[in-house]
Design a protein around this motif. Structure first.
Motif, PDB file in Angstrom:
ATOM      1  N   VAL A  35      16.106   9.565 -40.239  1.00  0.00           N
ATOM      2  CA  VAL A  35      16.738   8.378 -40.641  1.00  0.00           C
ATOM      3  C   VAL A  35      18.037   7.968 -39.701  1.00  0.00           C
ATOM      4  CG1 VAL A  35      17.560   6.877 -41.867  1.00  0.00           C
ATOM      5  CG2 VAL A  35      14.986   7.290 -42.839  1.00  0.00           C
ATOM      6  N   LYS A  36      18.374   8.867 -39.907  1.00  0.00           N
ATOM      7  CA  LYS A  36      19.853  10.170 -39.250  1.00  0.00           C
ATOM      8  C   LYS A  36      19.440   9.552 -37.756  1.00  0.00           C
ATOM      9  CE  LYS A  36      21.931  12.422 -41.983  1.00  0.00           C
ATOM     10  NZ  LYS A  36      22.311  13.517 -43.177  1.00  0.00           N
ATOM     11  N   SER A  37      18.420  10.417 -36.882  1.00  0.00           N
ATOM     12  CA  SER A  37      18.460   9.902 -35.590  1.00  0.00           C
ATOM     13  C   SER A  37      18.021   8.636 -34.706  1.00  0.00           C
ATOM     14  CB  SER A  37      17.428  10.334 -35.172  1.00  0.00           C
ATOM     15  OG  SER A  37      17.454  11.893 -35.192  1.00  0.00           O
ATOM     16  N   PHE A  38      17.279   7.862 -35.754  1.00  0.00           N
ATOM     17  CA  PHE A  38      17.144   6.156 -35.655  1.00  0.00           C
ATOM     18  C   PHE A  38      18.637   5.610 -35.693  1.00  0.00           C
ATOM     19  CE2 PHE A  38      16.652   1.834 -37.888  1.00  0.00           C
ATOM     20  CZ  PHE A  38      15.845   1.533 -36.542  1.00  0.00           C
ATOM     21  N   LEU A  39      18.879   5.972 -36.780  1.00  0.00           N
ATOM     22  CA  LEU A  39      20.273   4.849 -37.102  1.00  0.00           C
ATOM     23  C   LEU A  39      21.615   5.251 -35.557  1.00  0.00           C
ATOM     24  CD1 LEU A  39      20.690   5.335 -40.679  1.00  0.00           C
ATOM     25  CD2 LEU A  39      20.175   3.623 -39.301  1.00  0.00           C
ATOM     26  N   ALA A  40      21.656   6.628 -35.665  1.00  0.00           N
ATOM     27  CA  ALA A  40      22.134   6.811 -33.860  1.00  0.00           C
ATOM     28  C   ALA A  40      21.643   6.216 -32.922  1.00  0.00           C
ATOM     29  CB  ALA A  40      22.160   8.674 -33.961  1.00  0.00           C
ATOM     30  N   THR A  41      21.336   6.044 -33.385  1.00  0.00           N
ATOM     31  CA  THR A  41      20.393   5.323 -31.841  1.00  0.00           C
ATOM     32  C   THR A  41      20.254   4.148 -31.540  1.00  0.00           C
ATOM     33  OG1 THR A  41      18.369   7.087 -31.257  1.00  0.00           O
ATOM     34  CG2 THR A  41      17.647   5.161 -30.227  1.00  0.00           C
ATOM     35  N   MET A  42      20.251   3.382 -33.045  1.00  0.00           N
ATOM     36  CA  MET A  42      20.639   1.655 -33.180  1.00  0.00           C
ATOM     37  C   MET A  42      22.288   2.417 -32.875  1.00  0.00           C
ATOM     38  SD  MET A  42      20.448  -0.591 -35.934  1.00  0.00           S
ATOM     39  CE  MET A  42      19.402   0.424 -36.939  1.00  0.00           C
ATOM     40  N   GLY A  43      22.668   2.352 -33.214  1.00  0.00           N
ATOM     41  CA  GLY A  43      24.584   2.810 -33.270  1.00  0.00           C
ATOM     42  C   GLY A  43      25.011   2.857 -31.481  1.00  0.00           C
ATOM     43  N   VAL A  44      23.819   3.438 -30.715  1.00  0.00           N
ATOM     44  CA  VAL A  44      24.475   3.487 -29.323  1.00  0.00           C
ATOM     45  C   VAL A  44      23.417   2.367 -28.683  1.00  0.00           C
ATOM     46  CG1 VAL A  44      23.793   4.148 -27.232  1.00  0.00           C
ATOM     47  CG2 VAL A  44      24.136   5.984 -29.060  1.00  0.00           C
ATOM     48  N   GLY A  45      22.965   1.181 -29.022  1.00  0.00           N
ATOM     49  CA  GLY A  45      22.407   0.520 -28.366  1.00  0.00           C
ATOM     50  C   GLY A  45      23.179  -1.006 -29.310  1.00  0.00           C
ATOM     51  N   LEU A  46      23.791  -0.924 -30.022  1.00  0.00           N
ATOM     52  CA  LEU A  46      24.666  -1.751 -30.346  1.00  0.00           C
ATOM     53  C   LEU A  46      25.855  -1.869 -29.723  1.00  0.00           C
ATOM     54  CD1 LEU A  46      25.014  -1.726 -34.581  1.00  0.00           C
ATOM     55  CD2 LEU A  46      23.745  -3.705 -32.876  1.00  0.00           C
ATOM     56  N   ALA A  47      26.292  -0.245 -29.792  1.00  0.00           N
ATOM     57  CA  ALA A  47      27.724  -0.316 -28.188  1.00  0.00           C
ATOM     58  C   ALA A  47      27.396  -0.630 -27.053  1.00  0.00           C
ATOM     59  CB  ALA A  47      28.267   0.998 -28.533  1.00  0.00           C
ATOM     60  N   VAL A  48      26.222  -1.095 -26.572  1.00  0.00           N
ATOM     61  CA  VAL A  48      25.704  -1.107 -25.075  1.00  0.00           C
ATOM     62  C   VAL A  48      25.909  -2.699 -25.152  1.00  0.00           C
ATOM     63  CG1 VAL A  48      23.822  -0.992 -23.898  1.00  0.00           C
ATOM     64  CG2 VAL A  48      24.556   1.034 -24.615  1.00  0.00           C
ATOM     65  N   GLY A  49      25.755  -2.770 -26.341  1.00  0.00           N
ATOM     66  CA  GLY A  49      24.814  -4.620 -25.768  1.00  0.00           C
ATOM     67  C   GLY A  49      26.230  -5.225 -26.798  1.00  0.00           C
ATOM     68  N   ALA A  50      27.109  -4.768 -26.918  1.00  0.00           N
ATOM     69  CA  ALA A  50      28.342  -5.248 -27.677  1.00  0.00           C
ATOM     70  C   ALA A  50      29.468  -5.505 -26.092  1.00  0.00           C
ATOM     71  CB  ALA A  50      29.505  -3.917 -28.053  1.00  0.00           C
ATOM     72  N   LEU A  51      29.155  -4.313 -25.510  1.00  0.00           N
ATOM     73  CA  LEU A  51      29.421  -4.466 -24.179  1.00  0.00           C
ATOM     74  C   LEU A  51      29.342  -5.772 -23.032  1.00  0.00           C
ATOM     75  CD1 LEU A  51      31.153  -2.955 -22.271  1.00  0.00           C
ATOM     76  CD2 LEU A  51      29.753  -0.892 -21.506  1.00  0.00           C
TER      77      LEU A  51
END
Length: 56
Positions: free
Chosen positions: A3-19
């Motif tokens: 779950v933590k790995s999934f959330l970390a991956t989601m966070g990275v995806g959100l950051a790239v999407g925000a960029l």
């Protein structure tokens, strides 16, 4: 741990999407839709993190 790995991956995806979204004009419909989607995802991620941390 998965779950933590999934959330970390989601966070990275959100950051790239925000960029990417930062490059769109703020008055465009695409920007507004992406912004709303990002806010919804953020809220759901916060709920998931709260659920995981409160269960420990």
């Amino acid at each position: 741990m998965q779950v933590k790995s999934f959330l970390a991956t989601m966070g990275v995806g959100l950051a790239v999407g925000a960029l990417g979204a930062m490059m769109l004009p703020k008055n465009s419909e695409v920007y507004r839709m992406a912004n709303n989607a990002a806010k919804t995802i953020q809220q759901e991620a916060e709920k998931a993190v709260s659920a995981v941390t409160s269960s420990n």
